[in-house]
Design an enzyme around this catalytic site. Structure first.
Site, PDB file in Angstrom:
ATOM      1  N   ARG A  72       0.823  -1.253  -0.016  1.00 12.49           N
ATOM      2  CA  ARG A  72      -0.090  -0.060   0.087  1.00 12.49           C
ATOM      3  C   ARG A  72       0.937   1.129  -0.039  1.00 12.49           C
ATOM      4  O   ARG A  72       1.774   1.307   0.786  1.00 12.49           O
ATOM      5  CB  ARG A  72      -0.905   0.094   1.237  1.00 12.49           C
ATOM      6  CG  ARG A  72      -1.841  -1.096   1.171  1.00 12.49           C
ATOM      7  CD  ARG A  72      -2.745  -1.049   2.675  1.00 12.49           C
ATOM      8  NE  ARG A  72      -3.949  -1.784   2.630  1.00 12.49           N
ATOM      9  CZ  ARG A  72      -3.713  -3.284   2.872  1.00 12.49           C
ATOM     10  NH1 ARG A  72      -2.451  -3.979   2.745  1.00 12.49           N
ATOM     11  NH2 ARG A  72      -4.900  -3.956   2.686  1.00 12.49           N
ATOM     12  N   HIS A  75      -0.256   3.174   4.713  1.00 14.00           N
ATOM     13  CA  HIS A  75      -0.576   2.213   5.542  1.00 14.00           C
ATOM     14  C   HIS A  75      -0.103   0.883   5.107  1.00 14.00           C
ATOM     15  O   HIS A  75      -0.909  -0.159   5.431  1.00 14.00           O
ATOM     16  CB  HIS A  75      -2.388   2.262   5.558  1.00 14.00           C
ATOM     17  CG  HIS A  75      -2.879   3.736   5.925  1.00 14.00           C
ATOM     18  ND1 HIS A  75      -3.301   3.566   7.383  1.00 14.00           N
ATOM     19  CD2 HIS A  75      -2.960   4.609   5.291  1.00 14.00           C
ATOM     20  CE1 HIS A  75      -3.872   4.670   7.761  1.00 14.00           C
ATOM     21  NE2 HIS A  75      -3.803   5.489   6.569  1.00 14.00           N
ATOM     22  N   ARG A 112      -8.925  -3.678   9.937  1.00 16.64           N
ATOM     23  CA  ARG A 112      -7.402  -3.670   9.543  1.00 16.64           C
ATOM     24  C   ARG A 112      -6.950  -2.524  10.430  1.00 16.64           C
ATOM     25  O   ARG A 112      -7.199  -1.132  10.087  1.00 16.64           O
ATOM     26  CB  ARG A 112      -7.046  -3.730   8.245  1.00 16.64           C
ATOM     27  CG  ARG A 112      -5.559  -3.822   7.894  1.00 16.64           C
ATOM     28  CD  ARG A 112      -5.178  -3.875   6.540  1.00 16.64           C
ATOM     29  NE  ARG A 112      -3.718  -3.844   6.567  1.00 16.64           N
ATOM     30  CZ  ARG A 112      -2.928  -2.810   5.997  1.00 16.64           C
ATOM     31  NH1 ARG A 112      -3.569  -1.557   5.920  1.00 16.64           N
ATOM     32  NH2 ARG A 112      -1.644  -3.019   5.739  1.00 16.64           N
ATOM     33  N   ASN A 148      -9.076   6.571  11.106  1.00 17.19           N
ATOM     34  CA  ASN A 148      -7.841   6.829  11.829  1.00 17.19           C
ATOM     35  C   ASN A 148      -8.151   6.908  13.343  1.00 17.19           C
ATOM     36  O   ASN A 148      -9.228   6.917  13.666  1.00 17.19           O
ATOM     37  CB  ASN A 148      -7.063   8.044  11.392  1.00 17.19           C
ATOM     38  CG  ASN A 148      -6.382   7.790   9.989  1.00 17.19           C
ATOM     39  OD1 ASN A 148      -6.196   6.685   9.597  1.00 17.19           O
ATOM     40  ND2 ASN A 148      -5.918   8.855   9.544  1.00 17.19           N
ATOM     41  N   ARG A 358     -11.067  11.227  -1.792  1.00 17.95           N
ATOM     42  CA  ARG A 358     -10.745   9.665  -1.279  1.00 17.95           C
ATOM     43  C   ARG A 358     -11.735   8.868  -2.301  1.00 17.95           C
ATOM     44  O   ARG A 358     -11.283   7.527  -2.407  1.00 17.95           O
ATOM     45  CB  ARG A 358     -10.995   9.798   0.156  1.00 17.95           C
ATOM     46  CG  ARG A 358     -10.158  10.300   1.023  1.00 17.95           C
ATOM     47  CD  ARG A 358     -10.296  10.049   2.481  1.00 17.95           C
ATOM     48  NE  ARG A 358      -9.785   8.776   2.967  1.00 17.95           N
ATOM     49  CZ  ARG A 358     -10.408   8.239   4.155  1.00 17.95           C
ATOM     50  NH1 ARG A 358     -11.498   8.916   4.730  1.00 17.95           N
ATOM     51  NH2 ARG A 358      -9.910   7.137   4.581  1.00 17.95           N
ATOM     52  N   TYR A 362      -8.963   5.380  -3.609  1.00 17.38           N
ATOM     53  CA  TYR A 362      -8.852   4.240  -3.197  1.00 17.38           C
ATOM     54  C   TYR A 362      -9.211   3.205  -4.430  1.00 17.38           C
ATOM     55  O   TYR A 362      -8.682   1.864  -4.379  1.00 17.38           O
ATOM     56  CB  TYR A 362      -9.939   3.950  -1.926  1.00 17.38           C
ATOM     57  CG  TYR A 362      -9.358   4.661  -0.790  1.00 17.38           C
ATOM     58  CD1 TYR A 362      -9.286   6.127  -0.640  1.00 17.38           C
ATOM     59  CD2 TYR A 362      -8.894   4.024   0.315  1.00 17.38           C
ATOM     60  CE1 TYR A 362      -8.713   6.803   0.364  1.00 17.38           C
ATOM     61  CE2 TYR A 362      -8.256   4.744   1.364  1.00 17.38           C
ATOM     62  CZ  TYR A 362      -8.495   6.097   1.451  1.00 17.38           C
ATOM     63  OH  TYR A 362      -7.857   6.710   2.420  1.00 17.38           O
ATOM     64  N   ARG A 369      -2.524  -2.018  -7.005  1.00 13.77           N
ATOM     65  CA  ARG A 369      -2.211  -2.748  -5.731  1.00 13.77           C
ATOM     66  C   ARG A 369      -2.449  -4.283  -6.141  1.00 13.77           C
ATOM     67  O   ARG A 369      -1.795  -5.121  -5.912  1.00 13.77           O
ATOM     68  CB  ARG A 369      -2.650  -2.292  -4.603  1.00 13.77           C
ATOM     69  CG  ARG A 369      -1.968  -2.737  -3.420  1.00 13.77           C
ATOM     70  CD  ARG A 369      -2.651  -2.206  -2.156  1.00 13.77           C
ATOM     71  NE  ARG A 369      -3.746  -2.394  -1.929  1.00 13.77           N
ATOM     72  CZ  ARG A 369      -4.031  -3.337  -1.047  1.00 13.77           C
ATOM     73  NH1 ARG A 369      -3.021  -4.334  -0.804  1.00 13.77           N
ATOM     74  NH2 ARG A 369      -5.371  -3.665  -0.536  1.00 13.77           N
TER      75      ARG A 369
HETATM   76 FE1  HDD Z   1      -6.137   6.933   3.028  1.00 10.73          FE
HETATM   77  C1  HDD Z   1      -5.179   3.779   2.573  1.00 10.73           C
HETATM   78  C2  HDD Z   1      -7.194   6.304   6.301  1.00 10.73           C
HETATM   79  C3  HDD Z   1      -7.016  10.230   3.409  1.00 10.73           C
HETATM   80  C4  HDD Z   1      -5.482   7.566  -0.173  1.00 10.73           C
HETATM   81  N1  HDD Z   1      -6.109   5.321   4.189  1.00 10.73           N
HETATM   82  C5  HDD Z   1      -5.801   4.148   3.795  1.00 10.73           C
HETATM   83  C6  HDD Z   1      -5.964   3.270   5.081  1.00 10.73           C
HETATM   84  C7  HDD Z   1      -6.707   3.922   6.098  1.00 10.73           C
HETATM   85  C8  HDD Z   1      -6.657   5.270   5.600  1.00 10.73           C
HETATM   86  C9  HDD Z   1      -6.991   3.502   7.368  1.00 10.73           C
HETATM   87  C10 HDD Z   1      -5.538   1.950   4.799  1.00 10.73           C
HETATM   88  C11 HDD Z   1      -6.955   0.972   4.788  1.00 10.73           C
HETATM   89  C12 HDD Z   1      -6.368  -0.787   4.864  1.00 10.73           C
HETATM   90  O1  HDD Z   1      -5.996  -1.073   6.013  1.00 10.73           O
HETATM   91  O2  HDD Z   1      -6.124  -1.228   3.876  1.00 10.73           O
HETATM   92  N2  HDD Z   1      -6.912   8.053   4.535  1.00 10.73           N
HETATM   93  C13 HDD Z   1      -7.438   7.570   5.993  1.00 10.73           C
HETATM   94  C14 HDD Z   1      -8.015   8.764   6.589  1.00 10.73           C
HETATM   95  C15 HDD Z   1      -8.121   9.738   5.599  1.00 10.73           C
HETATM   96  C16 HDD Z   1      -7.253   9.392   4.452  1.00 10.73           C
HETATM   97  C17 HDD Z   1      -8.614   8.322   7.737  1.00 10.73           C
HETATM   98  C18 HDD Z   1      -8.769  11.252   5.811  1.00 10.73           C
HETATM   99  C19 HDD Z   1      -9.589  11.427   6.608  1.00 10.73           C
HETATM  100  N3  HDD Z   1      -6.264   8.827   1.792  1.00 10.73           N
HETATM  101  C20 HDD Z   1      -6.410   9.995   2.153  1.00 10.73           C
HETATM  102  C21 HDD Z   1      -6.671  10.816   1.141  1.00 10.73           C
HETATM  103  C22 HDD Z   1      -6.223  10.089  -0.025  1.00 10.73           C
HETATM  104  C23 HDD Z   1      -5.790   8.784   0.736  1.00 10.73           C
HETATM  105  C24 HDD Z   1      -7.074  12.365   1.161  1.00 10.73           C
HETATM  106  C25 HDD Z   1      -5.958  10.320  -1.390  1.00 10.73           C
HETATM  107  C26 HDD Z   1      -6.556  11.495  -2.071  1.00 10.73           C
HETATM  108  N4  HDD Z   1      -5.472   5.669   1.608  1.00 10.73           N
HETATM  109  C27 HDD Z   1      -5.179   6.298   0.172  1.00 10.73           C
HETATM  110  C28 HDD Z   1      -4.795   5.370  -0.742  1.00 10.73           C
HETATM  111  C29 HDD Z   1      -4.637   4.014   0.342  1.00 10.73           C
HETATM  112  C30 HDD Z   1      -5.114   4.778   1.540  1.00 10.73           C
HETATM  113  C31 HDD Z   1      -3.521   5.564  -1.322  1.00 10.73           C
HETATM  114  C32 HDD Z   1      -3.392   3.196   0.152  1.00 10.73           C
HETATM  115  C33 HDD Z   1      -3.975   1.913   0.262  1.00 10.73           C
HETATM  116  C34 HDD Z   1      -5.293   1.814  -0.027  1.00 10.73           C
HETATM  117  O3  HDD Z   1      -5.697   3.187  -0.137  1.00 10.73           O
HETATM  118  O4  HDD Z   1      -5.757   0.911  -0.218  1.00 10.73           O
HETATM  119  O5  HDD Z   1      -5.620   5.254  -1.845  1.00 10.73           O
END
Ligand code: HDD
Length: 710
Positions: A72, A75, A112, A148, A358, A362, A369
């Site tokens: 990822r 995270h 998770r 979070n 978001r 995702y 991924r």
């Molecule tokens: Fe995110 C993963 C939480 C903003 C882009 N995010 C990811 C995961 C968590 C969060 C818990 C891991 C999920 C798992 O266990 O597989 N993220 C947050 C929270 C945010 C947040 C609470 C704001 C309130 N995230 C955020 C933004 C973006 C992303 C603004 C992009 C514009 N986040 C991602 C991602 C991930 C991710 C790149 C990486 C792996 C995945 O999604 O599955 O898309």
């Protein structure tokens, strides 16, 4: 131990059909051919070259070569578990979602937990935000609450996410540091993006170094909507409250735990579930009526703001229990894909610009991924209900869709799959009225960047404030650029002057009187700079007790790990007098001895040692108990690591209990001068020890303990 598999859990049942068990089975190739030798390749004679013909070698090596998938992007490091969610009372006045109206359901979940910045193999105790993602397999479709362990986020607009993450990840020229925010690029960005300061001060607090995943809160962060049967909307914030309270380790422990057991949180979650101590969180909601949208001093759509519980209380509506570890880490925990865009009727989005971005990111990330738009067909990602539509083909298609048609409308396929009516539970987006210009800007209502960090700091207990000051001092102390540190000092002084003074002292720098550039730089090149600078700090609430860990639950020692230091000849009656009451309360005792194997007590019974002193560290435990027995204590005195163990337990403000001869061991440590401490218990009632452990730490000793050079 038998795993608790809830036979009524629909998701568990659906996963079962994909499980493979090799017990009593013969080895085969992927084509089902029986294999007779998996140790030697096919060669030209016993010392000859390997033949291209060797399909057994090629199949094995090819699969191995492709075993990894991209981690990822954030995270990457995490652990997950299965469980279920139960609703206490229907909240149908707010939401029509089945999960929020049907109290007879046990909705299967997969949760998770993760750190954000580190790679997949990074240590668990990094100072970082923790991800708290829950997938609810509801009857009406899958709902993912991807949150979070902190109630706010760093940035207000998804457009800034790549900048934020690029600044915190290892610096691109040297790929240093791993899983750490304490470096120049991060603070360069933070100090120029003042909206980050609220989340940043949370990261400086103890919340960023939890004792356990099981002891942290979770937050949906964004304001979402709940939609009831009449189509009415209420704003909602989601909260997870852990049954065991919110507890953390100290920074000194975190650093040492990362060396002693970099899987500390992963192991803790796994072990607790295997031992039948199922972690539980209650789900709470903060509801704001549609007409109250603008009644607060902050904007509900701004994800860097929380709604203080003092202003809107949290209504507890249900409970999540995690009761089953995954069968296979890769298949389940690694391949699980959480998408904030997964919602069900009765829950909807708001225009929070971070949430909106978001909704794109995702799904997009899963394509690289997990490698295919069919990632929803991976067993862990399949919804519990049926899936029918006209999407077809793609890499790794697992279904065999029948029939001649893959379009809508059709007559050749009988018009199927047909569209669902609202009465059949179809999803329908909330009809929000929009009348606006298309515009690339940041709302002025998002401009207040200092009031809530200040509220957070004011709400902390003095020991928590001390930890925050130390964390800033550490983090900025690791930065090499003076101008970045000074800019941060000035910004911290806008949050709290006393805090800034402490950090400045630690850094050996002066707080600048002013800074020249505009402090908020998250605006367009032609924007009216003045209009976007944060206004004067507001004080709409003196403190919010819910923000302080000093106000969490301190009523249980369940799953607390207690080190018992003992050698041959330890007093069995001492041990029994303490161990039984502790175990009754759910604590886990571990016997630490000068060597592995077994030791013999003064009643000539053999006891299995859990860890030789050379293989363990005090930071892996919540408290220490030392039973008497002269021979045992004499042996412990000969091994300096036992003294270090006790000194360190004291330094980290944990409870210490000792009986009879064990006092003389205590007298060889720094603790000798502090035997009147509230949680140094020599020949005291087990109840006193239980009380001391349930308080988590004795922070009253914080200043004395800091002087111990352990
Ligand atoms: Fe995110 C993963 C939480 C903003 C882009 N995010 C990811 C995961 C968590 C969060 C818990 C891991 C999920 C798992 O266990 O597989 N993220 C947050 C929270 C945010 C947040 C609470 C704001 C309130 N995230 C955020 C933004 C973006 C992303 C603004 C992009 C514009 N986040 C991602 C991602 C991930 C991710 C790149 C990486 C792996 C995945 O999604 O599955 O898309």
């Amino acid at each position: 131990m038998e795993k608790n598999i809830n036979s009524t859990n629909q998701k568990t049942k659906s996963l079962k059909q994909f499980e493979k068990n090799a017990e009593n089975k013969v080895m085969t190739t992927n084509q089902g051919l029986k294999v007779n030798d998996t140790n030697n390749s096919l060669k030209n004679g016993d010392r000859g070259s390997t033949l291209l013909e060797d399909f057994l070698l090629r199949e094995k090596i090819t699969h191995f070569d492709h075993e990894r998938i991209p981690e990822r992007i954030v995270h990457a490091r995490g652990s997950g578990a299965h469980g279920h969610f139960e609703l206490y009372d229907s909240i149908e006045k707010y939401s029509k979602a089945g999960i929020f109206t049907d109290t007879t359901r046990k909705t299967p979940v997969f949760a998770r937990f993760s750190t954000v910045a580190g790679s997949k193999g990074s240590p668990d105790l990094a100072r970082d935000v923790r991800g708290f993602a829950v997938k609810f397999y509801t009857e009406e479709g899958t709902w993912d609450l991807v949150g979070n362990n902190m109630p706010i986020f760093f940035i207000q607009d998804a457009m800034k996410f790549p900048d934020l993450i690029h600044s915190v990840k290892p610096e691109p020229n040297k790929e240093i540091p791993q899983a750490a925010s304490a470096h120049d690029t991060f603070y360069d960005f933070i100090s120029r993006t003042t909206e980050t300061l609220h989340n940043q001060i949370w990261v400086m607090s103890d919340r960023a170094i939890p004792r356990s995943y099981r002891m942290m809160e979770g937050f949906g962060i964004h304001t979402f909507r709940l939609i009831n049967k009449k189509g009415e909307s209420h704003f909602v914030k989601f909260h997870w409250k852990p049954k065991l309270g919110v507890h953390s380790v100290t920074w000194d422990e975190a650093v040492k735990i990362n060396g002693a057991d970099s899987d500390f949180h992963r192991r803790d979650l796994w072990d607790a579930i295997e031992a039948g101590h199922y972690p539980e969180w209650e789900l709470g909601i903060q509801i704001v009526a549609q007409e109250d949208e603008h009644k607060f001093e902050f904007d509900l759509l701004d994800p860097t703001k929380l709604i203080p519980e003092e202003l809107v209380s949290v209504e507890i509506i249900g409970k999540m229990t995690l009761n089953r570890n995954p069968e296979n880490f890769f298949a389940e925990t690694e391949q699980v894909a959480f998408l904030p865009g997964h919602i069900v009727p009765g829950i909807d989005f708001t225009n929070d610009p971070l949430l909106q971005g978001r909704l794109f990111s995702y799904r997009d990330t899963q394509l690289s991924r997990l490698g295919s738009p069919n990632f929803h067909q991976i067993p862990i990602n399949r919804p519990v209900g049926e899936v029918h539509n006209n999407q077809r083909d793609g890499h790794m298609q697992m279904d065999i869709p029948k029939g001649q048609t893959a379009y809508f409308p059709n007559s050749l396929g009988g018009g199927c799959p047909h569209l669902a009516k609202m009465a059949e539970g179809a999803f329908h987006s909330y009809e929000e009225r929009i009348d606006a210009k298309k515009i690339r800007t940041r709302s002025e209502s998002f401009n207040d960047h200092f009031s809530q960090p200040a509220l957070f700091y004011r709400s902390l207990a003095n020991w928590e404030q001390k930890h925050v000051a130390e964390a800033y001092t550490f983090e900025l102390g690791k930065c090499s650029q003076k101008h970045i540190k000074e800019r941060m000092l000035w910004l911290i002084s806008q949050i709290d002057m006393d805090l800034a003074n402490k950090v400045a002292k630690g850094l050996g720098l002066k707080i600048p009187e002013n800074i020249e550039e505009p402090i908020n730089q998250a605006i367009g090149a032609d924007a009216d700079i003045e209009k976007h600078q944060p206004p004067k700090k507001k004080n709409y609430l003196n403190s919010d007790p819910a923000l302080s860990q000093a106000n969490t639950k301190f009523n249980s020692i369940e799953t607390r790990k207690i080190a018992v230091l003992a050698a041959d000849g330890f007093s069995m009656s001492d041990y029994n007098s303490m161990a039984k009451p502790l175990e009754k309360e759910g604590a886990m005792l571990k016997l630490i001895s000068p060597h592995g194997g077994t030791i013999t007590c003064d009643e000539n019974m053999e006891h299995e040692v859990d860890a030789a002193i050379m293989t363990t560290e005090s930071v892996l435990f919540d408290a220490v108990y030392i039973p008497g027995g002269k021979k045992s204590i004499d042996s412990l005195k000969k091994e300096p690591k036992f003294k270090k163990f006790i000194n360190e337990i004291f330094k980290h403000c944990k409870a210490i209990a000792a009986n009879n001869e064990a006092e003389s061991l205590i007298d060889t440590t720094f603790v000798v001068d502090y035997k009147d401490d509230n949680s140094v218990l020599i020949n005291k009632n087990p109840k006193d020890f239980i009380d001391a452990i349930s308080k988590h730490r004795n922070w009253d000793r914080m200043d004395i303990a800091a002087k111990i050079p352990a």
